[in-house]
Design a protein around this motif. Structure first.
Motif, mmCIF file in Angstrom:
data_model
loop_
_atom_site.group_PDB
_atom_site.id
_atom_site.type_symbol
_atom_site.label_atom_id
_atom_site.label_comp_id
_atom_site.label_asym_id
_atom_site.label_seq_id
_atom_site.Cartn_x
_atom_site.Cartn_y
_atom_site.Cartn_z
ATOM 1 N N VAL A 8 0.958 -1.236 -0.103
ATOM 2 C CA VAL A 8 0.023 -0.062 0.142
ATOM 3 C C VAL A 8 0.835 1.256 -0.056
ATOM 4 N N GLY A 9 1.828 1.172 0.840
ATOM 5 C CA GLY A 9 2.693 2.427 0.919
ATOM 6 C C GLY A 9 3.569 2.740 -0.266
ATOM 7 N N ASP A 10 3.919 1.539 -0.926
ATOM 8 C CA ASP A 10 4.949 1.537 -2.428
ATOM 9 C C ASP A 10 3.837 2.230 -3.423
ATOM 10 N N ALA A 38 -7.529 7.713 7.026
ATOM 11 C CA ALA A 38 -6.691 8.602 6.555
ATOM 12 C C ALA A 38 -7.499 9.760 6.322
ATOM 13 N N VAL A 39 -8.524 9.729 5.672
ATOM 14 C CA VAL A 39 -9.412 10.770 4.962
ATOM 15 C C VAL A 39 -10.703 11.020 5.771
ATOM 16 N N PHE A 40 -11.450 10.035 5.745
ATOM 17 C CA PHE A 40 -12.591 10.351 6.341
ATOM 18 C C PHE A 40 -12.893 10.748 8.010
ATOM 19 N N ALA A 41 -11.915 9.857 8.438
ATOM 20 C CA ALA A 41 -11.852 10.292 9.926
ATOM 21 C C ALA A 41 -10.712 11.393 10.193
ATOM 22 N N ARG A 42 -10.339 12.226 9.260
ATOM 23 C CA ARG A 42 -9.400 13.190 9.555
ATOM 24 C C ARG A 42 -9.870 14.586 8.922
ATOM 25 N N SER A 43 -10.918 14.561 7.996
ATOM 26 C CA SER A 43 -11.294 15.663 7.339
ATOM 27 C C SER A 43 -12.458 16.248 7.833
ATOM 28 N N GLU A 399 -7.775 15.463 -11.551
ATOM 29 C CA GLU A 399 -6.514 15.278 -10.891
ATOM 30 C C GLU A 399 -6.334 16.026 -9.758
ATOM 31 N N ALA A 400 -6.968 17.375 -9.543
ATOM 32 C CA ALA A 400 -6.800 17.922 -8.312
ATOM 33 C C ALA A 400 -7.399 17.290 -7.107
ATOM 34 N N PHE A 401 -8.747 16.233 -7.334
ATOM 35 C CA PHE A 401 -9.165 15.506 -6.407
ATOM 36 C C PHE A 401 -8.295 14.393 -5.784
ATOM 37 N N VAL A 402 -7.706 13.639 -6.834
ATOM 38 C CA VAL A 402 -6.664 12.659 -6.806
ATOM 39 C C VAL A 402 -5.483 12.990 -6.120
ATOM 40 N N ASN A 403 -5.036 14.370 -6.554
ATOM 41 C CA ASN A 403 -3.742 14.769 -5.923
ATOM 42 C C ASN A 403 -3.962 14.963 -4.520
ATOM 43 N N TRP A 404 -5.376 15.354 -3.974
ATOM 44 C CA TRP A 404 -5.683 15.753 -2.541
ATOM 45 C C TRP A 404 -5.406 14.626 -2.036
ATOM 46 N N TYR A 405 -6.181 13.532 -2.398
ATOM 47 C CA TYR A 405 -6.419 12.392 -1.778
ATOM 48 C C TYR A 405 -5.270 11.391 -1.604
ATOM 49 N N VAL A 406 -4.368 11.519 -2.358
ATOM 50 C CA VAL A 406 -2.833 11.020 -2.319
ATOM 51 C C VAL A 406 -2.124 11.613 -1.162
ATOM 52 N N THR A 407 -2.158 12.971 -1.512
ATOM 53 C CA THR A 407 -1.675 13.660 -0.537
ATOM 54 C C THR A 407 -1.815 13.564 0.995
ATOM 55 N N ARG A 408 -3.412 13.162 1.361
ATOM 56 C CA ARG A 408 -3.682 12.954 2.590
ATOM 57 C C ARG A 408 -3.398 11.474 3.088
ATOM 58 N N LEU A 409 -3.224 10.639 2.074
ATOM 59 C CA LEU A 409 -2.633 9.286 2.228
ATOM 60 C C LEU A 409 -1.127 9.153 2.629
ATOM 61 N N ARG A 410 -0.445 9.990 1.863
ATOM 62 C CA ARG A 410 0.858 10.088 2.255
ATOM 63 C C ARG A 410 1.289 10.521 3.568
ATOM 64 N N ALA A 411 0.537 11.812 3.928
ATOM 65 C CA ALA A 411 0.614 12.421 5.234
ATOM 66 C C ALA A 411 0.477 11.542 6.442
ATOM 67 N N HIS A 412 -0.608 10.764 6.001
ATOM 68 C CA HIS A 412 -1.090 9.764 7.312
ATOM 69 C C HIS A 412 -0.162 8.505 7.211
ATOM 70 N N LEU A 413 0.360 7.910 6.468
ATOM 71 C CA LEU A 413 1.153 6.797 6.323
ATOM 72 C C LEU A 413 2.770 7.496 6.917
ATOM 73 N N GLU A 414 2.888 8.621 6.935
ATOM 74 C CA GLU A 414 4.117 9.063 7.559
ATOM 75 C C GLU A 414 3.857 9.328 8.955
ATOM 76 N N ARG A 415 2.806 9.613 9.316
ATOM 77 C CA ARG A 415 2.499 9.435 10.806
ATOM 78 C C ARG A 415 2.401 8.188 11.626
ATOM 79 N N ARG A 416 2.392 7.271 10.708
ATOM 80 C CA ARG A 416 2.098 5.955 11.449
ATOM 81 C C ARG A 416 3.464 5.491 12.054
#
Length: 417
Positions: A8-10, A38-43, A399-416
């Motif tokens: 998933v991280g990759d 990462a998205v619905f519990a944090r936005s 693209e803006a939506f997908v970029n926003w979404y992936v940015t949220r996932l990356r930030a969340h995975l970095e906090r793990r």
């Protein structure tokens, strides 16, 4: 086969800009669980219009993955939100989607809470039991010009105050907090929630919406140089209507300038007021107002549409005569709830001021058509033959939506850990 967490991280790390996501993002259970976490519990999430909670004790429940939230109007008229979990032994308290209560009573052992969340009654407790320590667990709730948002995170995104301050002047003239619900329709789409959102963020497919195209300029996302010949007449009409609309907006001091910050902040949003085609008044087959009683004291119904997007789960259309809210709730990797609510003036009378079929015709048809398209997309992506494809210029907001979404996932995975 379940996707390993490292995989998933990759997948998140290697997502290239400008093309659709790889299949596991849409079809995998692990990604669905990650999306909730990462998205619905944090936005900040749009969950209801205030008109759905007109009186103290009125409530709606919202289910998001394993979470269930009670959104209720308290005795002071404020909107509050609580986890739908009894503080005794954890039972689900309210099991209906909506209703009205005097107090919030758990049906298991009758623990009773006020609509402010305080524990009022718990029978047969030990000496020294302190009810003040066992109120319902709060969820952050905010109202913005008649719209209700919640955030499950202990520390919500800090930019919401700024976003609220910027959108409120656009929304306020429509007096949504004083409106009533004309009707609400729930539609379950057989596709991943991201496909629902991506579909909404472009008009590349709008030829499949004949009812919508009748009153809506189908040039959303197009730059002038990209307008195809078939849309050129609509574009020329739009230019004339837009010039007229701007004069009207200026004369009424209605904000209309586009603000677009879809993937540059935690609470991504877009808002803009633009004309509609034909009569230019509403989303109806001929563009005329669907409700004779306007939402506010507008001197004209020809105000086009005020449209707003807020990541990750909502879009809106506000006209002079009525408003429409859309909220998206993931039910599973391949099932998504789309809830559409039509709002009219509180004193508007069905059958006199508006006809419900006319009010809902355009967007009911459009939603049904979109459900077919989303299901087709999900089935195709589920095939082993699927490979990500490129977004075109008119799909910039996808693209803006997908970029926003992936940015949220990356930030969340970095906090793990």
């Amino acid at each position: 086969m379940k996707q390993a967490t490292s995989d998933v991280g990759d997948l998140v790390a290697r997502r290239p800009a400008g093309q659709s996501l790889e299949a596991p993002f849409y079809v995998g259970q692990e990604f669905f669980d990650l999306d909730i976490e990462a998205v619905f519990a944090r936005s900040w999430l749009f969950v209801a219009a205030e008109a759905e909670l007109p009186e103290p004790g009125d409530y709606v429940t919202v289910d998001l993955g394993s979470y269930s939230v009670i959104v209720v109007r308290d005795d002071d008229g404020d909107v509050r939100a609580f986890h739908n979990v009894c503080r005794h032994r954890g039972a689900r308290i309210l099991n209906e989607e909506r209703g009205s209560v005097g107090n919030i009573v758990c049906g298991y052992h009758r623990w009773t809470y006020g609509v402010d969340g305080k524990l009022l009654y718990a029978e047969s407790q030990a000496p020294g039991f302190d009810p003040s320590c066992f109120g319902l667990r709060s969820v952050h709730a905010r109202t913005v010009a008649g719209l209700v948002f919640i955030c499950l995170a202990q520390e919500p995104p800090e930019d919401f105050d700024e976003v609220a301050a910027r959108i409120a002047p656009y929304l306020a003239p429509h007096r949504l907090a004083e409106a009533k619900v004309a009707t609400q329709i729930d539609l379950v789409e057989n596709g991943n929630w991201k496909l629902t959102m991506e579909n909404n963020r472009e008009c590349y497919h709008c030829v499949g919406h004949p009812e919508l195209q009748a009153c809506y300029f189908p040039i959303y996302g197009y730059q002038e140089q990209d307008i195809p010949p078939a849309l050129r007449p609509a574009y020329e009409r739009f230019l004339l209507a837009d010039a007229e609309a701007r004069k009207t907006y200026d004369s009424l001091s209605l904000p209309y300038a586009e603000i677009e910050e879809l993937d540059t902040r935690p609470t991504g949003f877009r808002i803009q007021r633009e004309p509609l085609d034909l009569a230019g008044e509403s989303y109806t087959p001929d563009g005329t107002a669907a409700c004779k009683r306007l939402l506010a004291d507008f001197p004209t119904a020809r105000l086009g549409r005020l449209s707003m997007h807020i990541q990750p789960n909502s879009w809106f259309h506000f006209m002079a005569d009525h408003a429409i809210t859309f909220s998206v709730i993931p039910l599973g990797p391949d099932r998504t709830l789309v809830r559409t609510t039509w709002l009219v003036h509180a004193d508007a009378v069905e059958g006199i001021d508006y006809d419900l079929d006319t009010l809902t015709k355009v967007w009911k048809a459009t939603n049904d058509q979109d459900a077919v398209l989303v299901a087709r997309a999900h089935r195709g992506i589920s095939s082993p033959a699927y490979l990500p494809g490129p977004y075109g210029p008119t799909e910039e907001q996808v693209e803006a939506f997908v970029n926003w979404y992936v940015t949220r996932l990356r930030a969340h995975l970095e906090r793990r850990p």
